[in-house]
Design an enzyme around this catalytic site. Structure first.
Site, PDB file in Angstrom:
ATOM      1  N   LYS A 108       0.845  -1.208   0.000  1.00 31.19           N
ATOM      2  CA  LYS A 108       0.000   0.000   0.000  1.00 31.19           C
ATOM      3  C   LYS A 108       0.877   1.253   0.000  1.00 31.19           C
ATOM      4  CE  LYS A 108      -0.240  -0.464   5.005  1.00 31.19           C
ATOM      5  NZ  LYS A 108      -0.999  -1.016   6.133  1.00 31.19           N
TER       6      LYS A 108
ATOM      7  N   TYR B 260      15.130  30.266   7.880  1.00 33.74           N
ATOM      8  CA  TYR B 260      13.885  30.896   8.345  1.00 33.74           C
ATOM      9  C   TYR B 260      13.865  31.004   9.864  1.00 33.74           C
ATOM     10  CZ  TYR B 260      11.535  30.411   3.800  1.00 33.74           C
ATOM     11  OH  TYR B 260      11.162  30.513   2.490  1.00 33.74           O
TER      12      TYR B 260
HETATM   13  C1  LIG Z   1      -0.143  -1.902   6.781  1.00 38.73           C
HETATM   14  C2  LIG Z   1      -0.749  -3.181   7.182  1.00 38.73           C
HETATM   15  C3  LIG Z   1       0.011  -4.357   7.175  1.00 38.73           C
HETATM   16  C4  LIG Z   1       1.510  -4.357   7.050  1.00 38.73           C
HETATM   17  O1  LIG Z   1       2.009  -3.881   8.276  1.00 38.73           O
HETATM   18  P1  LIG Z   1       3.571  -3.698   8.599  1.00 38.73           P
HETATM   19  O2  LIG Z   1       3.590  -3.270  10.026  1.00 38.73           O
HETATM   20  O3  LIG Z   1       4.046  -2.630   7.694  1.00 38.73           O
HETATM   21  O4  LIG Z   1       4.238  -4.994   8.375  1.00 38.73           O
HETATM   22  C5  LIG Z   1      -0.654  -5.544   7.388  1.00 38.73           C
HETATM   23  N1  LIG Z   1      -1.989  -5.572   7.657  1.00 38.73           N
HETATM   24  C6  LIG Z   1      -2.747  -4.435   7.710  1.00 38.73           C
HETATM   25  C7  LIG Z   1      -4.192  -4.530   7.997  1.00 38.73           C
HETATM   26  C8  LIG Z   1      -2.156  -3.208   7.489  1.00 38.73           C
HETATM   27  O5  LIG Z   1      -2.888  -2.099   7.541  1.00 38.73           O
END
Ligand SMILES: *Cc1c(COP(=O)(O)O)cnc(C)c1O
Length: 366
Positions: A53, A262
């Site tokens: 993702k 800044y």
């Molecule tokens: C993002 C996510 C993962 C992967 O998690 P990591 O901690 O990055 O290994 C797995 N399951 C769900 C539901 C997630 O949202």
């Protein structure tokens, strides 16, 4: 290498001004090696998928998914349906692509056209799915205490037999505290998941990266690591995946009591050589780095001074014998998690914030 003119140089190094974007290298062989290392932590009958993702945690979903598919991954996980379309295009037809947000209003066409598997999260999603896409594969996501996504216990009890008859591809839940092995929430969620799903005939999944490291009782039929693939905590044995370096645009001498950046937040105590590098918060290098971040000239650390700007960061390079062409932001001496610690955040946020202005280079493409 630029010549180092020393602090007694009469003028700033304006004649050395150069332009150029910061350079991001993504080591796809490292991603594959991390996947194999995580896969080796579960028993052979347990499938190891991959969470890709948020554009493959900022590293580039298409290249990462292709590499993982070539390495044997056949189950991918994304947050929303549109991300699934990109993964489908990358890996072709012979992989399961699961969508954590489930079957949202307006998703039906995408889910069907690209054969994506929605993880149904609530009774409304179940109704929508069975009405608008009867016969289309689905999974079920259960809430076991995180109270974020997934079907509540009561709804599950009411819908379980109907859902089991329809044959979900996967029944899953997600751990809230898996990066803290001693946290009592882990055992509590494991117990809830078992109570809700023991005895069903369908495949189950509970563990992401942290859950894999908790041990085999958390693995069930499929594990779905994300962050560990990209070289982040809690997978301490990970091979680093990203390297980031930024060219020095300009250097100058700053005299005592002069300020940098800044808000005048940094004042020189002694005559100092300040390098301005081409990267900033628009590239994901968040402003929090201004207070105690550093970058590297080879093996030598150089403190960030003043505020991080949108496109530029100022660095104290007074102690360097030679001014290099570039400074390393992520590299052998500074991991994603080191940078996250300095910025007061987590590796996930550093990775997913990586910008699109970088010149990107993929090593080991499939
Ligand atoms: C993002 C996510 C993962 C992967 O998690 P990591 O901690 O990055 O290994 C797995 N399951 C769900 C539901 C997630 O949202």
């Amino acid at each position: 290498m630029l010549p180092h003119r020393g602090l007694d140089a009469a003028r700033p190094f304006a004649d050395t001004a150069r332009m150029g974007a910061a350079h991001l290298t993504v080591d796809l062989d490292a991603v594959a090696a991390n996947w194999r290392a995580l896969d080796a932590l579960s028993q052979p009958h347990v499938e190891t998928g991959a969470a890709v993702k948020a554009d493959g945690y900022g590293t580039g979903a298409t290249d990462v998914a292709r590499k993982l598919h070539a390495s044997g991954v056949r189950s991918f996980f994304v947050a929303v349906a549109s991300e699934g379309v990109i993964i489908r295009r990358a890996v072709g037809t012979d992989a399961d692509i699961h969508v954590f947000s489930g079957h949202m209003h307006g998703d039906t066409d995408l889910l069907q056209q690209h054969r994506l598997i929605p993880m149904l999260n609530a009774p409304e999603q179940v109704a929508r799915h069975f009405q608008s896409a009867p016969g289309h594969p689905f999974g079920v996501q259960l809430d076991t205490g995180m109270n974020r996504l997934g079907m509540e216990r009561g709804d599950w009890d009411a819908l379980k037999s109907e859902l089991m008859d329809a044959g979900p591809r996967l029944v899953m839940s997600h751990l809230a505290c898996a990066d803290e092995p001693d946290h009592p929430m882990n055992a509590q969620q494991l117990h809830s998941f078992r109570t809700m799903t023991d005895g069903i005939a369908h495949r189950r999944s509970l563990a992401a990266t942290g859950g894999i490291l908790l041990g085999t009782e958390y693995h069930f039929d499929l594990v779905r690591p994300g962050i560990g693939l990209y070289g982040g905590r809690p997978f301490d044995d990970a091979t680093p995946v990203v390297a980031l370096s930024a060219p020095i645009v300009q250097t100058r001498i700053v005299r005592p009591f002069e300020t940098v950046g800044y808000g005048n937040t940094w004042t020189a105590n002694v005559e100092s050589c300040i390098a301005t590098i081409s990267a900033g918060y628009a590239d994901g290098l968040i402003r929090g780095l201004g207070s105690n971040g550093r970058v590297w000239a080879g093996d030598v650390p150089c403190p960030i001074v003043g505020r991080v700007s949108m496109d530029l960061i100022t660095v104290d390079v007074t102690h360097l014998e030679e001014i290099p062409e570039t400074l390393d932001i992520l590299g052998p001496h500074q991991s994603v998690d080191d940078l996250a610690d300095a910025a007061g955040t987590i590796g996930y946020e550093i990775l997913t914030s990586l910008g699109h202005r970088y010149a990107r280079h993929y090593e080991g493409a499939a």
